[in-house]
Design a protein around this motif. Structure first.
Motif, PDB file in Angstrom:
ATOM      1  N   GLY A  42       0.780  -1.224   0.000  1.00  0.00           N
ATOM      2  CA  GLY A  42       0.000   0.000   0.000  1.00  0.00           C
ATOM      3  C   GLY A  42       0.814   1.276   0.000  1.00  0.00           C
ATOM      4  O   GLY A  42       0.257   2.367   0.129  1.00  0.00           O
ATOM      5  N   LYS A  43       2.137   1.160  -0.143  1.00  0.00           N
ATOM      6  CA  LYS A  43       2.988   2.344  -0.115  1.00  0.00           C
ATOM      7  C   LYS A  43       3.814   2.450  -1.389  1.00  0.00           C
ATOM      8  O   LYS A  43       3.945   1.497  -2.143  1.00  0.00           O
ATOM      9  CB  LYS A  43       3.912   2.298   1.102  1.00  0.00           C
ATOM     10  CG  LYS A  43       3.184   2.384   2.428  1.00  0.00           C
ATOM     11  CD  LYS A  43       4.167   2.523   3.585  1.00  0.00           C
ATOM     12  CE  LYS A  43       3.437   2.688   4.895  1.00  0.00           C
ATOM     13  NZ  LYS A  43       4.379   2.867   6.036  1.00  0.00           N
ATOM     14  N   GLN A  44       4.361   3.632  -1.612  1.00  0.00           N
ATOM     15  CA  GLN A  44       5.212   3.840  -2.767  1.00  0.00           C
ATOM     16  C   GLN A  44       6.595   3.225  -2.528  1.00  0.00           C
ATOM     17  O   GLN A  44       7.033   3.048  -1.386  1.00  0.00           O
ATOM     18  CB  GLN A  44       5.368   5.336  -3.052  1.00  0.00           C
ATOM     19  CG  GLN A  44       4.099   5.994  -3.556  1.00  0.00           C
ATOM     20  CD  GLN A  44       4.321   7.435  -3.994  1.00  0.00           C
ATOM     21  OE1 GLN A  44       5.214   8.114  -3.497  1.00  0.00           O
ATOM     22  NE2 GLN A  44       3.541   7.888  -4.946  1.00  0.00           N
ATOM     23  N   ARG A  45       7.267   2.912  -3.631  1.00  0.00           N
ATOM     24  CA  ARG A  45       8.626   2.380  -3.530  1.00  0.00           C
ATOM     25  C   ARG A  45       9.525   3.466  -2.954  1.00  0.00           C
ATOM     26  O   ARG A  45       9.410   4.636  -3.326  1.00  0.00           O
ATOM     27  CB  ARG A  45       9.115   1.949  -4.908  1.00  0.00           C
ATOM     28  CG  ARG A  45      10.390   1.127  -4.888  1.00  0.00           C
ATOM     29  CD  ARG A  45      10.703   0.559  -6.253  1.00  0.00           C
ATOM     30  NE  ARG A  45       9.683  -0.402  -6.686  1.00  0.00           N
ATOM     31  CZ  ARG A  45       9.819  -1.165  -7.768  1.00  0.00           C
ATOM     32  NH1 ARG A  45      10.925  -1.078  -8.513  1.00  0.00           N
ATOM     33  NH2 ARG A  45       8.855  -1.996  -8.111  1.00  0.00           N
ATOM     34  N   GLU A  46      10.421   3.078  -2.043  1.00  0.00           N
ATOM     35  CA  GLU A  46      11.318   4.054  -1.441  1.00  0.00           C
ATOM     36  C   GLU A  46      12.761   3.579  -1.513  1.00  0.00           C
ATOM     37  O   GLU A  46      13.052   2.375  -1.528  1.00  0.00           O
ATOM     38  CB  GLU A  46      10.926   4.351   0.018  1.00  0.00           C
ATOM     39  CG  GLU A  46      11.079   3.189   0.973  1.00  0.00           C
ATOM     40  CD  GLU A  46      10.743   3.564   2.418  1.00  0.00           C
ATOM     41  OE1 GLU A  46      10.782   4.766   2.772  1.00  0.00           O
ATOM     42  OE2 GLU A  46      10.467   2.640   3.199  1.00  0.00           O
ATOM     43  N   PHE A  47      13.657   4.540  -1.517  1.00  0.00           N
ATOM     44  CA  PHE A  47      15.084   4.283  -1.580  1.00  0.00           C
ATOM     45  C   PHE A  47      15.585   3.752  -0.248  1.00  0.00           C
ATOM     46  O   PHE A  47      15.244   4.289   0.812  1.00  0.00           O
ATOM     47  CB  PHE A  47      15.819   5.571  -1.953  1.00  0.00           C
ATOM     48  CG  PHE A  47      17.305   5.502  -1.820  1.00  0.00           C
ATOM     49  CD1 PHE A  47      17.949   6.090  -0.752  1.00  0.00           C
ATOM     50  CD2 PHE A  47      18.063   4.834  -2.771  1.00  0.00           C
ATOM     51  CE1 PHE A  47      19.316   6.035  -0.616  1.00  0.00           C
ATOM     52  CE2 PHE A  47      19.439   4.773  -2.658  1.00  0.00           C
ATOM     53  CZ  PHE A  47      20.071   5.371  -1.583  1.00  0.00           C
ATOM     54  N   VAL A  48      16.420   2.710  -0.302  1.00  0.00           N
ATOM     55  CA  VAL A  48      16.974   2.124   0.914  1.00  0.00           C
ATOM     56  C   VAL A  48      18.472   2.395   1.028  1.00  0.00           C
ATOM     57  O   VAL A  48      18.937   2.922   2.030  1.00  0.00           O
ATOM     58  CB  VAL A  48      16.726   0.603   0.951  1.00  0.00           C
ATOM     59  CG1 VAL A  48      17.378  -0.015   2.189  1.00  0.00           C
ATOM     60  CG2 VAL A  48      15.241   0.287   0.921  1.00  0.00           C
TER      61      VAL A  48
END
Length: 123
Positions: A42-48
């Motif tokens: 349910g969330k956007q892709r994020e940088f790790v």
């Protein structure tokens, strides 16, 4: 053609540790960026995390010293060591690689994603 294959996903208890791998195959130039990203339900892709061909490392703000990105000596495998895992770290983790042309968005540049590996952090 550059291809990526992530592995190492699974079920981990909160507070535990886990390591992901991303194997790179195909020819790549001398300049590139290798990233880990994640997408929680349910969330956007994020940088790790990011490691460059010259060893520069960067992390997402939420990491706060818990994760470590590295490569093997041949730079054909990228790792993500995750410690002190939290329930909110549950996500599909993807690796991405860009060469110098891909970084600039130029034709014939490499900007390749793996299919992802699921990490579930749960009691």
């Amino acid at each position: 053609q550059v291809q990526l294959a992530e592995s190492g996903g699974g079920l981990v208890q909160p507070g535990g540790s886990h390591r992901l791998s991303c194997v790179v195959s195909g020819e790549l130039g001398n300049i590139y960026l290798m990233d880990w990203h994640r997408q929680a339900p349910g969330k956007q892709r994020e940088f790790v995390a990011r490691i460059s061909s010259v060893g520069t490392i960067k992390y997402g703000d939420f990491v706060k010293g818990r994760f470590t990105v590295s490569t093997d000596a041949a730079k054909t495998t990228m790792y993500l060591q995750m410690n002190s895992l939290k329930v909110e770290d549950t996500a599909v983790y993807y690796c991405n690689i860009k060469d110098s042309r891909g970084i600039l968005g130029l034709p014939n540049g490499v900007d390749t994603w793996g299919k992802g590996t699921l990490v579930t952090v749960s009691p």
